[in-house]
Design a protein around this motif. Structure first.
Motif, PDB file in Angstrom:
ATOM      1  N   ASP A  77       0.830  -1.213   0.000  1.00  0.00           N
ATOM      2  CA  ASP A  77       0.000   0.000   0.000  1.00  0.00           C
ATOM      3  C   ASP A  77       0.864   1.262   0.000  1.00  0.00           C
ATOM      4  O   ASP A  77       0.589   2.230   0.729  1.00  0.00           O
ATOM      5  N   LYS A  78       1.895   1.263  -0.847  1.00  0.00           N
ATOM      6  CA  LYS A  78       2.749   2.437  -1.016  1.00  0.00           C
ATOM      7  C   LYS A  78       2.330   3.180  -2.274  1.00  0.00           C
ATOM      8  O   LYS A  78       1.807   2.604  -3.230  1.00  0.00           O
ATOM      9  N   VAL A  79       2.587   4.487  -2.272  1.00  0.00           N
ATOM     10  CA  VAL A  79       2.222   5.327  -3.418  1.00  0.00           C
ATOM     11  C   VAL A  79       3.443   5.975  -4.047  1.00  0.00           C
ATOM     12  O   VAL A  79       3.529   6.088  -5.272  1.00  0.00           O
ATOM     13  N   TYR A  80       4.406   6.389  -3.231  1.00  0.00           N
ATOM     14  CA  TYR A  80       5.580   7.109  -3.751  1.00  0.00           C
ATOM     15  C   TYR A  80       6.841   6.510  -3.146  1.00  0.00           C
ATOM     16  O   TYR A  80       6.934   6.327  -1.928  1.00  0.00           O
ATOM     17  N   ALA A 130      11.086  18.237  -8.448  1.00  0.00           N
ATOM     18  CA  ALA A 130      11.397  17.461  -7.247  1.00  0.00           C
ATOM     19  C   ALA A 130      10.707  18.027  -6.006  1.00  0.00           C
ATOM     20  O   ALA A 130      10.014  17.288  -5.286  1.00  0.00           O
ATOM     21  N   PRO A 131      10.852  19.323  -5.675  1.00  0.00           N
ATOM     22  CA  PRO A 131      10.133  19.826  -4.486  1.00  0.00           C
ATOM     23  C   PRO A 131       8.618  19.814  -4.667  1.00  0.00           C
ATOM     24  O   PRO A 131       7.887  19.614  -3.682  1.00  0.00           O
ATOM     25  N   ILE A 132       8.119  19.961  -5.892  1.00  0.00           N
ATOM     26  CA  ILE A 132       6.669  19.948  -6.105  1.00  0.00           C
ATOM     27  C   ILE A 132       6.120  18.539  -5.876  1.00  0.00           C
ATOM     28  O   ILE A 132       5.104  18.355  -5.179  1.00  0.00           O
ATOM     29  N   HIS A 133       6.769  17.528  -6.438  1.00  0.00           N
ATOM     30  CA  HIS A 133       6.341  16.147  -6.176  1.00  0.00           C
ATOM     31  C   HIS A 133       6.435  15.829  -4.687  1.00  0.00           C
ATOM     32  O   HIS A 133       5.564  15.144  -4.126  1.00  0.00           O
ATOM     33  N   SER A 134       7.498  16.285  -4.057  1.00  0.00           N
ATOM     34  CA  SER A 134       7.715  15.970  -2.644  1.00  0.00           C
ATOM     35  C   SER A 134       6.650  16.604  -1.757  1.00  0.00           C
ATOM     36  O   SER A 134       6.094  15.942  -0.863  1.00  0.00           O
ATOM     37  N   LEU A 135       6.355  17.872  -2.001  1.00  0.00           N
ATOM     38  CA  LEU A 135       5.354  18.553  -1.184  1.00  0.00           C
ATOM     39  C   LEU A 135       3.975  17.930  -1.392  1.00  0.00           C
ATOM     40  O   LEU A 135       3.210  17.762  -0.430  1.00  0.00           O
ATOM     41  N   ALA A 136       3.655  17.583  -2.629  1.00  0.00           N
ATOM     42  CA  ALA A 136       2.349  16.992  -2.885  1.00  0.00           C
ATOM     43  C   ALA A 136       2.215  15.636  -2.206  1.00  0.00           C
ATOM     44  O   ALA A 136       1.207  15.350  -1.540  1.00  0.00           O
ATOM     45  N   ALA A 137       3.241  14.769  -2.373  1.00  0.00           N
ATOM     46  CA  ALA A 137       3.181  13.447  -1.745  1.00  0.00           C
ATOM     47  C   ALA A 137       3.243  13.563  -0.227  1.00  0.00           C
ATOM     48  O   ALA A 137       2.540  12.832   0.496  1.00  0.00           O
ATOM     49  N   SER A 185       2.874   6.829   5.867  1.00  0.00           N
ATOM     50  CA  SER A 185       3.082   5.401   5.675  1.00  0.00           C
ATOM     51  C   SER A 185       3.051   4.989   4.202  1.00  0.00           C
ATOM     52  O   SER A 185       3.468   3.889   3.859  1.00  0.00           O
ATOM     53  N   LYS A 186       2.519   5.846   3.340  1.00  0.00           N
ATOM     54  CA  LYS A 186       2.436   5.511   1.921  1.00  0.00           C
ATOM     55  C   LYS A 186       3.670   5.957   1.128  1.00  0.00           C
ATOM     56  O   LYS A 186       3.720   5.793  -0.095  1.00  0.00           O
ATOM     57  N   ILE A 187       4.663   6.512   1.793  1.00  0.00           N
ATOM     58  CA  ILE A 187       5.908   6.930   1.155  1.00  0.00           C
ATOM     59  C   ILE A 187       7.003   5.962   1.579  1.00  0.00           C
ATOM     60  O   ILE A 187       7.167   5.671   2.771  1.00  0.00           O
ATOM     61  N   HIS A 188       7.757   5.471   0.622  1.00  0.00           N
ATOM     62  CA  HIS A 188       8.743   4.423   0.890  1.00  0.00           C
ATOM     63  C   HIS A 188      10.131   4.838   0.419  1.00  0.00           C
ATOM     64  O   HIS A 188      10.300   5.350  -0.693  1.00  0.00           O
ATOM     65  N   HIS A 189      11.101   4.612   1.296  1.00  0.00           N
ATOM     66  CA  HIS A 189      12.503   4.815   0.925  1.00  0.00           C
ATOM     67  C   HIS A 189      13.115   3.474   0.538  1.00  0.00           C
ATOM     68  O   HIS A 189      13.143   2.544   1.348  1.00  0.00           O
TER      69      HIS A 189
END
Length: 505
Positions: free
Chosen positions: A322-325, A426-433, A440-444
């Motif tokens: 259940d990850k998105v980004y 990059a900052p636009i994608h990051s701020l939106a996500a 919990s939906k963001i994965h490194h």
């Protein structure tokens, strides 16, 4: 001694063994030509040769042994001929009697073997001298009919040929694609990235590649990338309206701000194509018709490196968990390029508080701040410039197509910051996500070794290196760099799955 008086030789039939006597009457003059013609014909020669074998050779050889020891059978044609008494035969003939028939066969076949060998020699000699010499092949390579010559003669390209053939069967289970925004001039860097990702991952899954360009791709680019990819390849042209300055932008202001940023030595300050690229990646790439059928994408830049074998499907991992980004590296942005981005984002959240997710990543973007709670209607604090480095992204396309993100991009685009300040994707994608998704939906992806000049990262666990999965140097590790934001992410989010990264206290 005549054969009829020799007890050790079979009696000869006078009709079978006929001799031409020298005292035989000579042919008349009228028939002399026919006589000598018959005498020296092939049939006559063969008859003479047979007579020679029968009269000169056969009598010397021992007679064949009888097939039965009883008196009912005999080895001779003439039953009235005197039978040979084996006890009375000379000892010198007894050991060789069993080989008599073999020698007879050999002598009968020998003429045919000689004739066939002669013709085989003549044929091989002719073939050898008629074959092209090695110097001809070396000095005239254009004589060889290559694949390119074949395709050119029919006026088709390798891409056309690939479309005629059945598409490579995808082995991966997800509706996903590898995506590259690239120019024709970046072919070598594109092939480097494709080769590395194919070797490390995609040759086991054969996910398709989608290449996007603001100009038509050259046949050379299409042919080489098609040959490198294991999956289906697609080539898309970007709509001019998405790669141009909108009508509401003051171009004089853009030019003035660009000159000012160039004087400050800001990276890509004077590049208009870089601004178009950032705007396109922020708001349009996921709308391209070639990506309409996919739910997931892996963004791949030209000239990047992948250091580790990918032993699992990251698309399936993202879906199952259940990850998105997903990202690999995180760093600080240049403040001069996004001076008004944070204020513009805060203004959007005030207008659309329904998009703000509870337990989001606000504490990653604002030092000392807590994540947003359910019911919060705005964000505050100062942006610390941390963002996920978007040249590597594995993400859900459905998030970018969501109403929340589309409204956010439209709000930003109207402010003109892509051209006035050089806002990056990059900052636009990051701020939106980070704001519209739960943390919990963001994965490194800590187990992926990756390099995009000038930075690289390498998994730190012993198993990835001792087992041969990765070949990078663990000392060359951007995660520990003072410009990296990953320690901050580990602190606020913990480590979900990633090789060799310790959970922060």
């Amino acid at each position: 001694m005549d054969s009829s008086s020799n007890p050790f030789r079979p009696r000869r039939d006078n009709q079978q063994f006929f001799y031409a006597s020298s005292s035989s009457p000579s042919p008349s003059s009228a028939s002399s030509a026919a006589y000598y013609s018959d005498r020296f014909s092939l049939s006559s020669l063969w008859s003479s040769f047979s007579d020679f074998l029968s009269d000169r050779i056969m009598p010397v050889l021992p007679a064949p042994a009888s097939s039965a020891a009883s008196s009912a059978g005999s080895a001779y044609k003439d039953k009235s001929a005197p039978r040979m008494n084996p006890a009375a035969a000379p000892l010198m003939f007894l050991p060789y009697r069993s080989k008599a028939r073999l020698w007879q066969r050999v002598l009968q076949v020998a003429p045919f073997v000689v004739v066939l060998g002669f013709f085989a020699f003549i044929f091989s000699h002719f073939v050898y001298h008629s074959a092209p010499k090695r110097e001809v092949l070396v000095n005239k390579p254009t004589d060889l009919y290559t694949e390119d010559q074949f395709l050119t003669s029919y006026g088709i390209s390798k891409q056309d040929l690939a479309q005629m053939l059945p598409a490579p069967k995808q082995l991966g289970l997800e509706k996903a694609s590898l995506v590259m925004l690239v120019r024709n001039s970046e072919l070598n860097d594109a092939l480097k990235s494709i080769r590395m990702l194919e070797d490390r991952f995609n040759r086991h899954y054969r996910y398709p590649w989608v290449f996007l360009n603001d100009e038509p791709f050259t046949p050379e680019f299409i042919n080489y990338t098609t040959g490198m990819a294991s999956g289906l390849t697609k080539y898309g042209l970007i709509d001019k309206s998405q790669w141009s300055i909108p009508d509401h932008i003051d171009q004089d202001k853009v030019q003035k701000n660009m000159e000012e940023m160039v004087s400050k030595n800001v990276i890509y300050a004077g590049s208009m194509s870089y601004r178009h690229m950032c705007r396109y990646n922020s708001g349009f790439f996921f709308r391209h018709p070639l990506l309409a059928e996919y739910d997931w994408y892996w963004r791949v830049e030209p000239g990047v490196e992948f250091f580790c074998d990918q032993t699992y499907d990251p698309f399936t991992f993202m879906k199952d968990h259940d990850k998105v980004y997903g990202f690999v590296m995180s760093m600080y942005e240049y403040v001069v390029t996004i001076e008004t981005l944070w204020d513009t984002t805060k203004d959007f959240v005030r207008k659309h508080p329904e998009y703000l997710a509870a337990d989001n990543s606000l504490d990653f973007f604002v030092d000392g701040h807590a994540p947003s709670a359910k019911g919060d209607k705005e964000i505050d604090g100062d942006y610390n410039l941390c963002h996920f480095w978007s040249n590597f992204e594995i993400a859900d396309l459905r998030f970018w197509r969501s109403q929340a993100y589309l409204d956010y991009f439209d709000h930003l685009d109207k402010q003109g910051g892509f051209f006035y300040e050089r806002w990056g994707d990059a900052p636009i994608h990051s701020l939106a996500a980070g704001l519209f998704l739960p943390k919990s939906k963001i994965h490194h992806f800590g187990d992926i070794g990756y390099r995009h000049p000038p930075y690289s990262r390498c998994p730190q666990d012993e198993g990835s290196h001792a087992g041969g999965r990765c070949y990078c140097s663990r000392k060359d590790h951007f995660d520990d760099d003072g410009y990296s934001c990953l320690p901050r992410w580990w602190k606020v989010a913990g480590q979900s799955v990633g090789a060799g990264i310790k959970k922060q206290d």
